[in-house]
Design an enzyme around this catalytic site. Sequence first.
Site, PDB file in Angstrom:
ATOM      1  N   GLY A  14       0.817  -1.218   0.000  1.00 36.53           N
ATOM      2  CA  GLY A  14       0.000   0.000   0.000  1.00 36.53           C
ATOM      3  C   GLY A  14       0.845   1.260   0.000  1.00 36.53           C
ATOM      4  O   GLY A  14       2.079   1.208  -0.034  1.00 36.53           O
ATOM      5  N   VAL A  44       1.261   3.643   2.365  1.00 35.04           N
ATOM      6  CA  VAL A  44       2.100   3.838   3.553  1.00 35.04           C
ATOM      7  C   VAL A  44       3.197   2.777   3.572  1.00 35.04           C
ATOM      8  O   VAL A  44       4.355   3.066   3.897  1.00 35.04           O
ATOM      9  CB  VAL A  44       1.249   3.792   4.848  1.00 35.04           C
ATOM     10  CG1 VAL A  44       2.132   3.966   6.069  1.00 35.04           C
ATOM     11  CG2 VAL A  44       0.181   4.878   4.821  1.00 35.04           C
ATOM     12  N   CYS A  89      -1.982  11.931  11.221  1.00 27.74           N
ATOM     13  CA  CYS A  89      -1.148  12.912  10.507  1.00 27.74           C
ATOM     14  C   CYS A  89      -1.619  14.356  10.715  1.00 27.74           C
ATOM     15  O   CYS A  89      -0.812  15.287  10.700  1.00 27.74           O
ATOM     16  CB  CYS A  89      -1.144  12.572   9.018  1.00 27.74           C
ATOM     17  SG  CYS A  89      -2.770  12.174   8.373  1.00 27.74           S
ATOM     18  N   SER A  91      -2.607  12.644  -0.422  1.00 22.07           N
ATOM     19  CA  SER A  91      -1.853  11.419  -0.081  1.00 22.07           C
ATOM     20  C   SER A  91      -2.300  10.883   1.275  1.00 22.07           C
ATOM     21  O   SER A  91      -2.107   9.701   1.568  1.00 22.07           O
ATOM     22  CB  SER A  91      -0.350  11.676  -0.079  1.00 22.07           C
ATOM     23  OG  SER A  91      -0.010  12.698   0.837  1.00 22.07           O
ATOM     24  N   GLY A  92      -2.925  11.725   2.095  1.00 20.36           N
ATOM     25  CA  GLY A  92      -3.476  11.268   3.372  1.00 20.36           C
ATOM     26  C   GLY A  92      -4.603  10.271   3.168  1.00 20.36           C
ATOM     27  O   GLY A  92      -4.937   9.511   4.077  1.00 20.36           O
ATOM     28  N   LYS A 112     -10.402  13.002  15.509  1.00 25.87           N
ATOM     29  CA  LYS A 112      -8.986  12.691  15.785  1.00 25.87           C
ATOM     30  C   LYS A 112      -8.197  13.972  16.049  1.00 25.87           C
ATOM     31  O   LYS A 112      -7.360  14.036  16.949  1.00 25.87           O
ATOM     32  CB  LYS A 112      -8.363  11.951  14.601  1.00 25.87           C
ATOM     33  CG  LYS A 112      -8.890  10.538  14.411  1.00 25.87           C
ATOM     34  CD  LYS A 112      -8.350   9.933  13.124  1.00 25.87           C
ATOM     35  CE  LYS A 112      -9.016   8.606  12.839  1.00 25.87           C
ATOM     36  NZ  LYS A 112      -8.710   8.114  11.474  1.00 25.87           N
ATOM     37  N   ARG A 160     -10.225  18.666   2.674  1.00 25.27           N
ATOM     38  CA  ARG A 160      -9.304  18.064   1.689  1.00 25.27           C
ATOM     39  C   ARG A 160      -9.029  19.091   0.600  1.00 25.27           C
ATOM     40  O   ARG A 160      -9.962  19.689   0.055  1.00 25.27           O
ATOM     41  CB  ARG A 160      -9.947  16.813   1.090  1.00 25.27           C
ATOM     42  CG  ARG A 160      -9.032  16.025   0.198  1.00 25.27           C
ATOM     43  CD  ARG A 160      -7.981  15.259   0.958  1.00 25.27           C
ATOM     44  NE  ARG A 160      -8.525  14.121   1.674  1.00 25.27           N
ATOM     45  CZ  ARG A 160      -7.858  13.440   2.603  1.00 25.27           C
ATOM     46  NH1 ARG A 160      -6.623  13.785   2.944  1.00 25.27           N
ATOM     47  NH2 ARG A 160      -8.415  12.425   3.213  1.00 25.27           N
ATOM     48  N   HIS A 194       0.072  18.627   5.138  1.00 24.16           N
ATOM     49  CA  HIS A 194      -1.139  19.120   5.782  1.00 24.16           C
ATOM     50  C   HIS A 194      -0.819  20.476   6.423  1.00 24.16           C
ATOM     51  O   HIS A 194       0.120  20.596   7.212  1.00 24.16           O
ATOM     52  CB  HIS A 194      -1.594  18.167   6.894  1.00 24.16           C
ATOM     53  CG  HIS A 194      -2.153  16.855   6.406  1.00 24.16           C
ATOM     54  ND1 HIS A 194      -2.375  16.559   5.085  1.00 24.16           N
ATOM     55  CD2 HIS A 194      -2.556  15.753   7.105  1.00 24.16           C
ATOM     56  CE1 HIS A 194      -2.892  15.341   4.983  1.00 24.16           C
ATOM     57  NE2 HIS A 194      -2.996  14.824   6.185  1.00 24.16           N
ATOM     58  N   THR A 239       2.801  12.167   5.119  1.00 27.25           N
ATOM     59  CA  THR A 239       3.187  10.753   5.033  1.00 27.25           C
ATOM     60  C   THR A 239       4.587  10.516   5.593  1.00 27.25           C
ATOM     61  O   THR A 239       4.949   9.380   5.830  1.00 27.25           O
ATOM     62  CB  THR A 239       3.098  10.179   3.592  1.00 27.25           C
ATOM     63  OG1 THR A 239       4.061  10.840   2.775  1.00 27.25           O
ATOM     64  CG2 THR A 239       1.723  10.342   3.017  1.00 27.25           C
TER      65      THR A 239
HETATM   66  N1  LIG Z   1      -2.186   7.168   3.444  1.00 25.32           N
HETATM   67  C1  LIG Z   1      -1.873   7.825   4.563  1.00 25.32           C
HETATM   68  O1  LIG Z   1      -1.238   8.875   4.544  1.00 25.32           O
HETATM   69  C2  LIG Z   1      -2.272   7.283   5.902  1.00 25.32           C
HETATM   70  C3  LIG Z   1      -1.980   8.037   7.023  1.00 25.32           C
HETATM   71  C4  LIG Z   1      -2.295   7.518   8.274  1.00 25.32           C
HETATM   72  C5  LIG Z   1      -2.885   6.281   8.384  1.00 25.32           C
HETATM   73  N2  LIG Z   1      -3.189   5.551   7.275  1.00 25.32           N
HETATM   74  C6  LIG Z   1      -3.752   4.210   7.471  1.00 25.32           C
HETATM   75  O2  LIG Z   1      -2.751   3.251   7.108  1.00 25.32           O
HETATM   76  C7  LIG Z   1      -3.353   2.085   6.555  1.00 25.32           C
HETATM   77  C8  LIG Z   1      -2.790   1.877   5.155  1.00 25.32           C
HETATM   78  O3  LIG Z   1      -3.107   2.987   4.353  1.00 25.32           O
HETATM   79  P1  LIG Z   1      -2.701   3.044   2.822  1.00 25.32           P
HETATM   80  O4  LIG Z   1      -3.083   4.395   2.348  1.00 25.32           O
HETATM   81  O5  LIG Z   1      -1.282   2.598   2.664  1.00 25.32           O
HETATM   82  O6  LIG Z   1      -3.690   1.922   2.213  1.00 25.32           O
HETATM   83  P2  LIG Z   1      -3.561   1.119   0.858  1.00 25.32           P
HETATM   84  O7  LIG Z   1      -2.699   1.831  -0.103  1.00 25.32           O
HETATM   85  O8  LIG Z   1      -4.946   0.753   0.458  1.00 25.32           O
HETATM   86  O9  LIG Z   1      -2.787  -0.247   1.299  1.00 25.32           O
HETATM   87  C9  LIG Z   1      -3.375  -1.187   2.112  1.00 25.32           C
HETATM   88  C10 LIG Z   1      -2.440  -2.360   2.401  1.00 25.32           C
HETATM   89  O10 LIG Z   1      -3.152  -3.307   3.208  1.00 25.32           O
HETATM   90  C11 LIG Z   1      -3.252  -4.559   2.528  1.00 25.32           C
HETATM   91  N3  LIG Z   1      -4.559  -5.148   2.745  1.00 25.32           N
HETATM   92  C12 LIG Z   1      -5.745  -4.676   2.317  1.00 25.32           C
HETATM   93  N4  LIG Z   1      -6.750  -5.533   2.677  1.00 25.32           N
HETATM   94  C13 LIG Z   1      -6.148  -6.527   3.365  1.00 25.32           C
HETATM   95  C14 LIG Z   1      -6.632  -7.718   3.975  1.00 25.32           C
HETATM   96  N5  LIG Z   1      -7.941  -8.031   3.988  1.00 25.32           N
HETATM   97  N6  LIG Z   1      -5.749  -8.554   4.581  1.00 25.32           N
HETATM   98  C15 LIG Z   1      -4.435  -8.244   4.600  1.00 25.32           C
HETATM   99  N7  LIG Z   1      -3.908  -7.137   4.020  1.00 25.32           N
HETATM  100  C16 LIG Z   1      -4.764  -6.299   3.407  1.00 25.32           C
HETATM  101  C17 LIG Z   1      -3.034  -4.240   1.065  1.00 25.32           C
HETATM  102  O11 LIG Z   1      -2.542  -5.408   0.405  1.00 25.32           O
HETATM  103  P3  LIG Z   1      -2.879  -5.707  -1.167  1.00 25.32           P
HETATM  104  O12 LIG Z   1      -1.992  -4.804  -1.960  1.00 25.32           O
HETATM  105  O13 LIG Z   1      -2.503  -7.130  -1.298  1.00 25.32           O
HETATM  106  O14 LIG Z   1      -4.329  -5.429  -1.345  1.00 25.32           O
HETATM  107  C18 LIG Z   1      -1.997  -3.123   1.148  1.00 25.32           C
HETATM  108  O15 LIG Z   1      -0.710  -3.670   1.393  1.00 25.32           O
HETATM  109  C19 LIG Z   1      -4.867   2.354   6.563  1.00 25.32           C
HETATM  110  O16 LIG Z   1      -5.414   1.744   7.710  1.00 25.32           O
HETATM  111  C20 LIG Z   1      -4.967   3.866   6.630  1.00 25.32           C
HETATM  112  O17 LIG Z   1      -6.154   4.274   7.256  1.00 25.32           O
HETATM  113  C21 LIG Z   1      -2.879   6.023   6.034  1.00 25.32           C
END
Ligand SMILES: NC(=O)c1ccc[n+]([C@@H]2O[C@H](COP(=O)([O-])OP(=O)(O)OC[C@H]3O[C@@H](n4cnc5c(N)ncnc54)[C@H](OP(=O)(O)O)[C@@H]3O)[C@@H](O)[C@H]2O)c1
Length: 360
Positions: free
Chosen positions: A13, A15, A157, A186-187, A212, A243, A250, A336
């Site tokens: 993903g 992050v 964040c 990107s958040g 939050k 957004r 941010h 990020t």
């Molecule tokens: N983006 C940000 O800046 C940010 C900031 C703070 C917190 N977060 C949190 O961090 C987490 C990841 O965010 P992201 O933006 O990186 O999400 P993302 O791009 O959608 O990536 C999600 C990751 O989780 C895996 N995944 C999804 N469904 C799954 C399942 N059922 N079982 C096991 N693995 C699974 C995905 O694997 P596959 O590729 O195999 O589907 C991928 O590696 C989220 O909980 C989000 O709320 C994100």
Amino acid sequence: MEKLRAAILGATGMVGQRFITILSTHPWFEVTVVAASPRSAGKTYEEAVGDRWKMDVPMPEAVKKLVVMNVNEVAAVASQVDFCFSAVDMTKDEIRAIEEAYAKTETPVVSNNSAHRWTPDVPMVVPEINPEHMDVIEFQKKRLGTQRGFIAVKPNCSIQAYAPVFTAWMEYEPYEAIVSTYQAISGAGKTFKDWPEMEGNIIPYIGGEEEKSEKEPLRLWGKIENGVIVPATSPVITSQCIRVPVLNGHTASVFVKLKKKATKEELIEKMVNFSGEPQKLQLPSAPKQFIQYLEEDNRPQVALDVDYEGGMGVSVGRLREDSVYDWKFVGLAHNTLRGAAGGAVLCAELLKAKGYITAK
Ligand SMILES: NC(=O)c1ccc[n+]([C@@H]2O[C@H](COP(=O)([O-])OP(=O)(O)OC[C@H]3O[C@@H](n4cnc5c(N)ncnc54)[C@H](OP(=O)(O)O)[C@@H]3O)[C@@H](O)[C@H]2O)c1
């Protein structure tokens, strides 16, 4: 020095990719396992990510051929690493359960997810602000029945552009604040390529973000009592999160009331001299200066300032007296880096320095 072996849970993903990128040159940690959903398991990391690579630097060679493991095969993943970073996207209950399952295999988990941020004996840490909350880990380990396994998390964040400033001003007793955040796409795990509707657009809603932004700073300023973190009750914060069409960074527009009088010079001096354990211990990801103050009226700007101190510092400007509140200012932090993967890596560095993360 032997590097500690780390797994990235959710490595494919956005992050996860940020973790992979930051850790590719890390002096203490090495990514030896990448894990994601069953959809990706069994593929090489390069194949599993495919055209989803979102970083502006190329995928590090060292991870391209690693075979992705299934996050749900906890024992198999845990047996190969000293600790893990968590960035999986599942339901909150699933994340809580799987992070606890990893901790119970005696594998420390440093999580980017929000699922455990309010678990009373899980420390939620910004290393410059509340490193002492890591002491609650001993109580958590008792609950989990572990020797070295535990969960530590970093906060959302959105709070990084103002909570450090309020912390630097604590002796002036901030007691009420209005915070509006202007948050990058990107958040939401997105770029303009996958969210073209955001070009030239503003969306006045980010699910869950306002709560939050209001509550998480209070937990950072809380105290450990009877084995749990008890949040502070002041300053009260009301927030609106919007957004905006920005890729990374941010921005927060802040109004704050202080119980004790301060001059502008004093407030700036407190900000720019604010530092903590990461600076004292010279942790690899620590910014040398945590908060910079910019005098120009048109700063901080995302385009000019988001990468300050490698994206790990906070930029503040436009501090001035206000006619309704006492002071107002604008803050900026990289969502990020400081706000997600970078903040988690800094937490892991502090956990290693304090002896909580060791070689198995
Ligand atoms: N983006 C940000 O800046 C940010 C900031 C703070 C917190 N977060 C949190 O961090 C987490 C990841 O965010 P992201 O933006 O990186 O999400 P993302 O791009 O959608 O990536 C999600 C990751 O989780 C895996 N995944 C999804 N469904 C799954 C399942 N059922 N079982 C096991 N693995 C699974 C995905 O694997 P596959 O590729 O195999 O589907 C991928 O590696 C989220 O909980 C989000 O709320 C994100």
